[in-house]
Design a protein around this motif. Structure first.
Motif, short mmCIF file in Angstrom:
data_model
loop_
_atom_site.label_atom_id
_atom_site.label_comp_id
_atom_site.label_asym_id
_atom_site.label_seq_id
_atom_site.Cartn_x
_atom_site.Cartn_y
_atom_site.Cartn_z
N GLU A 170 -5.04 7.03 -10.31
CA GLU A 170 -5.44 5.84 -9.56
C GLU A 170 -5.05 4.60 -10.36
OE1 GLU A 170 -6.72 5.68 -6.49
OE2 GLU A 170 -6.58 7.87 -6.34
N ASN B 101 -2.81 -4.46 -9.60
CA ASN B 101 -1.73 -4.58 -8.62
C ASN B 101 -1.48 -6.03 -8.21
OD1 ASN B 101 0.32 -3.86 -6.89
ND2 ASN B 101 -1.04 -3.43 -5.17
N ASP C 218 0.83 -1.21 0.00
CA ASP C 218 0.00 0.00 0.00
C ASP C 218 0.86 1.26 0.00
OD1 ASP C 218 -2.24 -1.58 0.01
OD2 ASP C 218 -2.63 -1.36 2.17
N ALA C 219 1.95 1.24 0.76
CA ALA C 219 2.79 2.43 0.84
C ALA C 219 3.41 2.77 -0.50
CB ALA C 219 3.88 2.23 1.89
N VAL D 81 2.08 1.94 -3.50
CA VAL D 81 0.99 2.41 -4.37
C VAL D 81 0.64 3.86 -4.04
CG1 VAL D 81 -1.39 2.04 -5.09
CG2 VAL D 81 0.11 0.08 -4.70
N GLU D 82 0.65 4.21 -2.78
CA GLU D 82 0.35 5.58 -2.40
C GLU D 82 1.40 6.53 -2.96
OE1 GLU D 82 -1.40 8.81 -1.43
OE2 GLU D 82 -2.37 6.84 -1.17
N ARG D 83 2.67 6.09 -2.97
CA ARG D 83 3.71 6.92 -3.57
C ARG D 83 3.47 7.12 -5.06
NH1 ARG D 83 9.06 4.33 -3.02
NH2 ARG D 83 8.24 2.87 -1.51
N ARG E 3 0.55 7.07 -6.57
CA ARG E 3 -0.58 8.01 -6.70
C ARG E 3 -0.11 9.45 -6.49
NH1 ARG E 3 -3.54 4.53 -2.89
NH2 ARG E 3 -4.91 3.09 -4.02
N ALA E 4 0.66 9.65 -5.44
CA ALA E 4 1.11 11.01 -5.11
C ALA E 4 1.99 11.58 -6.21
CB ALA E 4 1.86 11.00 -3.78
#
Length: 395
Positions: free
Chosen positions: A124, A128, A111-112, A114-116, A118-119
Motif C-alpha cells: 500500500e 501520492n 488511481d489506475a 496506483v492500483e497497478r 499495488r498489484a
C-alpha cells in the motif's frame, strides 16, 4: 583506434548548474532562470579560481568570477528536445533527443496507476503528491512507520519516487520493489525515472541515506556511448550516469553517491585509466542544495568542485580532453523548487586548442568525445565536434 595512441576524455556534469534561460523557458514556468548568476549574487560572490581561469566568467556574468584573459573553449549549450530533467539532460549530451515530453503528474498518480503499483508489489502507498524529498519524509514518515504504507511521490519532473524507512523495507528490498515498478511504468506512463529513496532515523530527525537508486528508461535512440562501444572504447560511469543510461554501453560503474565519492572516483580514473571515456555526475549542487534553494550550500559545493578541477588539470596528459558542463538548472530564485529549463555551460580543456567561444546543442559534447577518441564522426546523430581532434595527423 591505433594501439600506439591511447586517448582519454572526461565529461563532468555539474548537476543543475544552468547558465541562463532558453527561448522557451517561460513555457516551463522558468522565465528569467539563471542559476549560476543568481547563486553568485545571492551568495555575495563566488570564489572559483580554477573555473574562472578556464573561462566560466566568459560564458556569462557571475559575481566574483571575472572573465579570463585566455579562456579555454567556452560557451553555452542548449537542448534540442523538451524537458528539464537529469535523464533527458544527460541523454542530450550523448546525442539522444527524446521525441516527446516524458509524462509528469502534477496532481499525483491516477488511481489506475496506483492500483497497478499495488498489484505489482502487494504494498500500500501513501502521499501520492508532488513533494520535496526531504519534506515528504518529515510529513509522512511517522505515518509510514505506523502503517507500513510506502511513501509514493513525484515532482515537476518525470519521476516516480518511493521512500521507505530501513525498518519498514530494507534498502535491497526497496531497490527490488522499484525495479519492479520500472517494469510497470510503461507506455503512456513511462516516467523517465523510478527512484528508490531509503531513509533512517526517528520522527523529527529522519534522514535520507546514500542508498538512492535510479531506474531509468532505456535511451530512446542510439547514443554516442553506443558509437564508442562499437569502436571498443571503454566507458566508465561515475555516480548516477550508469543509472540514467540504464547501463547501456557502459563498461564499468564507479561510486558517486556524494560529490566526495564522485571526485575521488574521477581522480582515481584520471590517475590510472590508460584510455577511454570517464562520464561523471557531481550531484550535490542539485540533490542537496539546488532543490532546497540553499545558496550557501550550493556555493560551498561549487568551491569543492573548483578545487577538484584544479587537481584534475594537473592529471591531464597531451592526449586528454576534459569537458565540464551541466544537464539543466535549478534557480534559487524560482518560485518552485524543481529544475529550471536553461542553457548549460561548456568548458573544454585540452593541450594545444585555442580558447574560442562555442555555443551550440548539448549533443556537441558527445560528438566531440567520439571524434577525440576515435577520429570519426557519426553523421546520423545530432551534434558536431567543436574541437579538431587532430587524430589523423597525430596518429
Amino acid at each position: 583506434m591505433s594501439p600506439e595512441r591511447r586517448r582519454r576524455a572526461a565529461v563532468i556534469v555539474l548537476d543543475a548548474c544552468g547558465v541562463g534561460e532558453l527561448p522557451d523557458s517561460a513555457e516551463y514556468g522558468d522565465a528569467g532562470a539563471d542559476t549560476l548568476t543568481h547563486v553568485a549574487q545571492d551568495a555575495g560572490g563566488l570564489t572559483l579560481p580554477n573555473l574562472g581561469e578556464l573561462g566560466l566568467g566568459n560564458i556569462t556574468t557571475i559575481l566574483g568570477v571575472p572573465a579570463a584573459g585566455a579562456p579555454v573553449v567556452h560557451g553555452r549549450l542548449h537542448p534540442l528536445g523538451p524537458g528539464k530533467d537529469s535523464t533527458t539532460g544527460h541523454w542530450e549530451l550523448m546525442g539522444t533527443i527524446t521525441p516527446a515530453p516524458l509524462p509528469t503528474y502534477p496532481d499525483g498518480f491516477p488511481d489506475a496507476v496506483v492500483e497497478r503499483l499495488r498489484a505489482a508489489t502487494g504494498r500500500e502507498f501513501c502521499c501520492n503528491k508532488p513533494y520535496s524529498g526531504t519534506e515528504v519524509i518529515d510529513d509522512f514518515g511517522e505515518h509510514h512507520l505506523k502503517t507500513g504504507e510506502l511513501i509514493l511521490y513525484t515532482s515537476a519532473d518525470s519521476v516516480l519516487q518511493v521512500a521507505a524507512h530501513d525498518d519498514v523495507l530494507a534498502e535491497p528490498e526497496l531497490h527490488a520493489l522499484c525495479a519492479t515498478l520500472r517494469g510497470v511504468m510503461t507506455g503512456p506512463d513511462a516516467v523517465g525515472r523510478v527512484i528508490a529513496r531509503p531513509f533512517t532515523g526517528r520522527p523529527g530527525s529522519f534522514e535520507r541515506t546514500t542508498g538512492r537508486k535510479d531506474y531509468s528508461l532505456d535511451p530512446p535512440s542510439r547514443t554516442y556511448l553506443d558509437e564508442l562501444a562499437d569502436d571498443g572504447v571503454p566507458v566508465h560511469a561515475v555516480g548516477k550516469v550508469h543509472d540514467l543510461f540504464a547501463g547501456q554501453s557502459i563498461d564499468a560503474a564507479h561510486p558517486g553517491k556524494t560529490n566526495a565519492q564522485s571526485i575521488a572516483s574521477t581522480t582515481a580514473l584520471l590517475k590510472d585509466l590508460d584510455g577511454g571515456l570517464i562520464f561523471a555526475n557531481l550531484v550535490e549542487t542539485d540533490q542537496l542544495y539546488g532543490h532546497r534553494h540553499d545558496v550557501d550550500g550550493f556555493a560551498r559545493a561549487l568551491k569543492e568542485i573548483d578545487d577538484a578541477v584544479g587537481l584534475w588539470r594537473g592529471l591531464l596528459g597531451p592526449d586528454d580532453l576534459l569537458i565540464l558542463t551541466a544537464d539543466h538548472g535549478v534557480d534559487p530564485r524560482s518560485s518552485h523548487t524543481d529544475h529550471t529549463r536553461e542553457h548549460v555551460p561548456l568548458l573544454a580543456i585540452t593541450a594545444g586548442s585555442d580558447g574560442h567561444r562555442h555555443d551550440g546543442p548539448m549533443s556537441d559534447v558527445g560528438a566531440t568525445v567520439l571524434d577525440w577518441l576515435t577520429g570519426r564522426e557519426a553523421p546520423e546523430l545530432p551534434g558536431a565536434p567543436f574541437l579538431a581532434s587532430g587524430f589523423t595527423a597525430a596518429g
